[in-house]
Structures are given as structure tokens and as C-alpha cells.
Design an enzyme around this catalytic site. Sequence first.
Site, PDB file in Angstrom:
ATOM      1  N   SER A   9     107.936  45.270 -19.747  1.00 35.34           N
ATOM      2  CA  SER A   9     107.457  44.973 -21.097  1.00 35.34           C
ATOM      3  C   SER A   9     108.456  45.382 -22.174  1.00 35.34           C
ATOM      4  CB  SER A   9     106.096  45.638 -21.301  1.00 35.34           C
ATOM      5  OG  SER A   9     105.534  45.238 -22.511  1.00 35.34           O
ATOM      6  N   HIS A  10     108.039  46.292 -23.035  1.00 38.22           N
ATOM      7  CA  HIS A  10     108.830  46.687 -24.193  1.00 38.22           C
ATOM      8  C   HIS A  10     109.782  47.841 -23.878  1.00 38.22           C
ATOM      9  CE1 HIS A  10     105.103  48.719 -23.606  1.00 38.22           C
ATOM     10  NE2 HIS A  10     105.674  49.799 -24.098  1.00 38.22           N
ATOM     11  N   ASP A  17     108.724  41.058 -22.772  1.00 37.13           N
ATOM     12  CA  ASP A  17     108.187  39.993 -21.919  1.00 37.13           C
ATOM     13  C   ASP A  17     107.298  39.007 -22.671  1.00 37.13           C
ATOM     14  OD1 ASP A  17     106.314  42.028 -22.259  1.00 37.13           O
ATOM     15  OD2 ASP A  17     105.232  41.484 -20.450  1.00 37.13           O
ATOM     16  N   LYS A  27      97.888  38.940 -22.834  1.00 36.89           N
ATOM     17  CA  LYS A  27      98.064  38.857 -24.275  1.00 36.89           C
ATOM     18  C   LYS A  27      99.253  37.947 -24.539  1.00 36.89           C
ATOM     19  CE  LYS A  27     100.223  43.405 -24.141  1.00 36.89           C
ATOM     20  NZ  LYS A  27      99.559  44.512 -23.455  1.00 36.89           N
ATOM     21  N   ASP A  74     104.520  39.290 -24.541  1.00 37.26           N
ATOM     22  CA  ASP A  74     103.062  39.337 -24.699  1.00 37.26           C
ATOM     23  C   ASP A  74     102.617  40.085 -25.956  1.00 37.26           C
ATOM     24  OD1 ASP A  74     103.740  41.801 -23.688  1.00 37.26           O
ATOM     25  OD2 ASP A  74     102.334  41.776 -22.011  1.00 37.26           O
ATOM     26  N   ARG A  75     103.501  40.914 -26.521  1.00 37.00           N
ATOM     27  CA  ARG A  75     103.100  41.638 -27.740  1.00 37.00           C
ATOM     28  C   ARG A  75     103.538  40.885 -28.990  1.00 37.00           C
ATOM     29  NH1 ARG A  75     103.718  48.131 -26.948  1.00 37.00           N
ATOM     30  NH2 ARG A  75     102.503  48.210 -25.031  1.00 37.00           N
ATOM     31  N   ASP A  79     107.797  41.182 -27.921  1.00 35.68           N
ATOM     32  CA  ASP A  79     108.427  42.236 -27.119  1.00 35.68           C
ATOM     33  C   ASP A  79     109.219  41.695 -25.927  1.00 35.68           C
ATOM     34  OD1 ASP A  79     106.276  41.447 -25.528  1.00 35.68           O
ATOM     35  OD2 ASP A  79     106.069  43.451 -24.669  1.00 35.68           O
TER      36      ASP A  79
HETATM   37  C1  G1P Z   1     100.276  50.592 -23.418  1.00 31.67           C
HETATM   38  C2  G1P Z   1      99.275  50.226 -24.484  1.00 31.67           C
HETATM   39  C3  G1P Z   1      98.188  49.350 -23.895  1.00 31.67           C
HETATM   40  C4  G1P Z   1      98.815  48.124 -23.240  1.00 31.67           C
HETATM   41  C5  G1P Z   1      99.887  48.542 -22.245  1.00 31.67           C
HETATM   42  C6  G1P Z   1     100.636  47.356 -21.680  1.00 31.67           C
HETATM   43  O1  G1P Z   1      99.636  51.308 -22.397  1.00 31.67           O
HETATM   44  O2  G1P Z   1      98.730  51.370 -25.088  1.00 31.67           O
HETATM   45  O3  G1P Z   1      97.292  48.985 -24.901  1.00 31.67           O
HETATM   46  O4  G1P Z   1      97.850  47.355 -22.582  1.00 31.67           O
HETATM   47  O5  G1P Z   1     100.825  49.417 -22.880  1.00 31.67           O
HETATM   48  O6  G1P Z   1     101.301  46.631 -22.669  1.00 31.67           O
HETATM   49  P1  G1P Z   1      99.649  52.904 -22.293  1.00 31.67           P
HETATM   50  O7  G1P Z   1     101.094  53.318 -22.267  1.00 31.67           O
HETATM   51  O8  G1P Z   1      98.991  53.407 -23.543  1.00 31.67           O
HETATM   52  O9  G1P Z   1      98.892  53.220 -21.053  1.00 31.67           O
HETATM   53 ZN    ZN Z   2     104.830  43.333 -22.997  1.00 30.20          ZN
END
Ligand code: G1P
Ligand code: ZN
Length: 543
Positions: free
Chosen positions: A113-114, A279, A376, A281-282, A277
Site C-alpha cells: 500500500s502506502h 496501490d 476502497k 486504493d486511498r 497511494d
Molecule cells: C491502516 C488503516 C486502516 C486501513 C489499512 C489498510 O491499518 O488504519 O483503516 O484499512 O491501513 O489500508 P492499521 O495500520 O491502522 O491497522
Molecule cells: Zn493502499
Amino acid sequence: MQIKTLATQAFLDQKPGTSGLRKKVKIFQQPDYLENFVQSIFDTLTLPQNGVLTLGGDGRFYNRTAIQTIIQMAAANGFAKVIVGQGGILSTPAASHIIRQYQTFGGIILSASHNPAGPDEDFGIKYNTANGGPAPEKITEAIFENSKVLQAYKIADVPEIDLDGLGVTTIDGFTVEVINPVADYADLMESMFDFAAIKSLLASGFSLKFDAMHAVTGPYAKDILENRLGASAASLMNCEVSENFGGGHPDPNLTYAHDLVDIVYGKQAPDFGAASDGDGDRNMILGKSFFVTPSDSLAIIAANAHLIPAYKSGISGVARSMPTSGAVDRVAEKMGIDCYETPTGWKFFGNLMDAGKVTLCGEESFGTGSNHVREKDGLWAVLCWLNIVAAKKQSVEAIVKAHWGEYGRNVYSRHDYETIPTADANSVIMHIRDQFETLVGQRLGSYEVKTCDDFSYTDPVDGSISQQQGIRILFTDGSRIVFRLSGTGTEGATIRIYLEAYEPNVENHHLDAQEALQEMIQIALQISDLKARTGREKPTVIT
Ligand code: G1P
Ligand code: ZN
């Protein structure tokens, strides 16, 4: 095609977190580490004869290597076909769409992800089921259990697949199809939104800046925003994907998307700013010198969904993760639709959407989406806003302020304390839990504690129970503080403090969230004893 069964040593640390298995690249590069996890996924599932697997990732370092290995293992485990995005690329929402559109058995998405990318940074892998959504907890737990006792994995000698050319390769009845990763997704977006209205908005001089943060949405933004909607080339920034995401931290928030934030808060700011982000999705949504919190964004999209062609006949219900502000609850109440409160993580929305209970859902962590896929979706959120702005012919700020005027404002902020030694973070959480009984009824400044608990969720569709999903301190006036440990970090622990205060008075709506939440921030620090227990003076990231 020769299939080998190779003996392996189980790893004991392959527990999927909030969103799949995320570790440093170096850990994934250990011999058999990736192979073991992939075999554990396959062993957990009842694989059909001749099934099809969707495969792709966010293009970060190690993506291509992992894709070749997974193709070889899919062949050995009896899949008839793998559909893979060109260059090994599929944004997370696009992967979800491909699984659904081509009705594949499931998909493997490679992403952290990010989190930053590169040889010394992060890599990740997760499994999505046939509905296109992240595997539910019972599957991820079974994968973990299998990984701890795994003794062998299966791999076939499929030659290296050319991921850069489109087309089909067949080896002894096993097929790999390399598809355009953007086209199907862009067509879906075009079918959902009023592209003609957005096109005329952009042609009328409304200016836009989209920041792909050197990550996967670059090519998607070019096709959708530039080619199909006519945005100028200058309105797209950081759209060239690189394996280390330009050395940045592709998390679209006010801290990490600073290139964009500087522009949007600078002179000659565009009318609209957005970022996505690693990938895809954000999302982050900005107006001219104005930030829309993700919680407000969800509420405003819900309140205006009828302006978007895909939702013009109404939405069935909404859902938000527990730490997300209650702004959308107020919209749901007014609309007379159900609102569900789920634990953190997108996987909890899947059942609700499959059962037709919700159309829109979101999280405070810059995630918003709908039942068009089961992830998302960053660009979808951007298009929602452009569509709403085009229909209302108002600025982003005016739309948000009018919304607050109608529903009141849920002033909201999240403070993250990252890379804390795990023992210290646990001690903070235990310390708060120890006060559950004594806190109730206490007056802390202008707030009075109504209840404290550990959030627990019973899935209304399958009855599964998820416990200890975050600590809630609820105040009598509806304000609240939530404490949670992150489930996605790869180094130490991250404590997240979520702060929310309801402000009905329009005269106070101009206040900066940090200012408005000042007293509550102090209460959170006091209850948690965070400074003393972690030695941290201030949060690493404030969103
Ligand atoms: C974090 C975000 C959560 C999201 C996840 C994946 O998870 O808080 O809302 O679904 O990234 O993008 P966390 O690190 O808080 O477990
Ligand atoms: Zn992501």
C-alpha cells in the site's frame, strides 16, 4: 511442464495483518519465504479444477520477481490460467474489478500500500476471494495456521513470462494472459460517472491537480483524467511509476503528499487537488487551500450520491470503520438508511456489500469506496467529487461548509506515534484498559466519560465475531477518543489516537481541527500516559 514438490522449513511469522502479509523486502527475499506463504494460501483454499487466478501488484520493487514465482506456483497447484496486468501492474481496486469482471476464482495482490518501496523497504501480498474483496479473517487465520506447519510447496518449471507484451502464452494447457491493466477499470469508471459533465467542468476553466505520488495510479490517471476527461497534462503530477515510488512515502495525507499540499495551499492554487497511494486504493481530496477529512468525504458523497449516475436510484446503506467519525451516521439517519460500524480494515465491508446492505463505505484512513468493487478506490473517490462539484457548481469548500451547516461538524483528527518498541506500546494500551472501571463517570475538563470498552464486532451476515478492535472512551456529549495499535506496520508498533468532537455551532466551524480538539488531545495523553511510557513528545503524523 514439470511440477516439483520441494521440501521447505515453515516460517512462524507469516501472520497477515489488517491487509495481508507485509514485511521488509529483505525478509521476502529469504529463500522460500514468498513460496511458503503462497503455498499456504493455496493449501487453505479448496482449489477448483481449471480455476483462473487474477494477479498483479502496485509495481514496487520485487513485484516482477514475485509475479514470476506465483505464476509457476499457480500452474503447479492446478490453476488453468493466470490473468496478469501488463508489467505486473494492477492497482488494488482494478484487481478487485478484474476478479469480478472475469469471475476468476480469486486474486493475489502484491502491495504494501502506502509504505515506502525499494530494496530496503516494504513488500506485501494478500489474497482476495471471488467477490473481489480481501479474504475474511477466517481465511487469513487459516493461512497463518497452515504457514506454521508447511512442509513443502509445489512449483512448475514455467519459463519466465514476458510481462511487458499483451497477449496469451500457453504451456501444456496452462495459460497466462497479460492484459491492459487500465482499460477495464477505466471503462467501469466511465460507466458510473457523468463524464460529459466533468469534461465540461474541466473545459470551463476549473483547474485540477492530481498527484499519483510516483505510484500505481499514474497510468490510470492519465487514461481517465487526461485522455477521457480532457484534463491538461499539467494537471497530473508524479505520474511516472517507479519501483521505489520516487523514494517517497506514497500515503496521500497532509504530511506525505507535501508536493501537492504546497501547491494547493500556495499562490495560484488549483480549484481541486487529489492524491492516491501506492496501490491506488486511498485518496485525499482538497479544495483551494482546503482539506476534506476522509470521514467528511464519505458523509458528503453519501449525501450527494443521487447526483452520480451510478447511484441515482439511491443507496441501500452505508458503513464506516469504528474509528471513522460519525459524520456519515447523521447523513444515514436523515436519509432513513442503515449505517454499520465495523472494525478497521476493508475486509469487514465485503459481507455487507455482498448482502446488499450497504452501497458506500469508508474509513478515516483516506479510504472510500462502494459496491462497484470490493476494495476502497482512490480514483473512484476523486471522480465522485468531480461529479458532485460539476453537478452542484460550487467549490469544494462551499460544499463542505454547507454540509456542516446542515448536519453539524464532526471535528476529527488522528495522531499516530510510529515505530514505538512493541513492549512500550503494549504498556500504553494495558494502562488504558486498566482504567476502564475508574474512568466511567469521571469529569475530565469539559468532558464527562460515559463508557469505555474494547470494540467488538459481530458480523450481521455470517455471525463471526472480532474482538479487541480498538479501545473507545466515549463522552456524554457524543465526543470520543479511540486508541488502537496499527496492524499494517512492519517496524515496531504504531499507536493511533483518534479524536472526535461534535460541533453543531456554525460560528465554530471555521476552527482548525487541532485547535478545536486541543483539550481532548491533552485528555488522551493524560489517560494513556503516553509521553512517559514511550518517551515521545509529539506524534509522528497528524491527519
Ligand atoms: C491502516 C488503516 C486502516 C486501513 C489499512 C489498510 O491499518 O488504519 O483503516 O484499512 O491501513 O489500508 P492499521 O495500520 O491502522 O491497522
Ligand atoms: Zn493502499
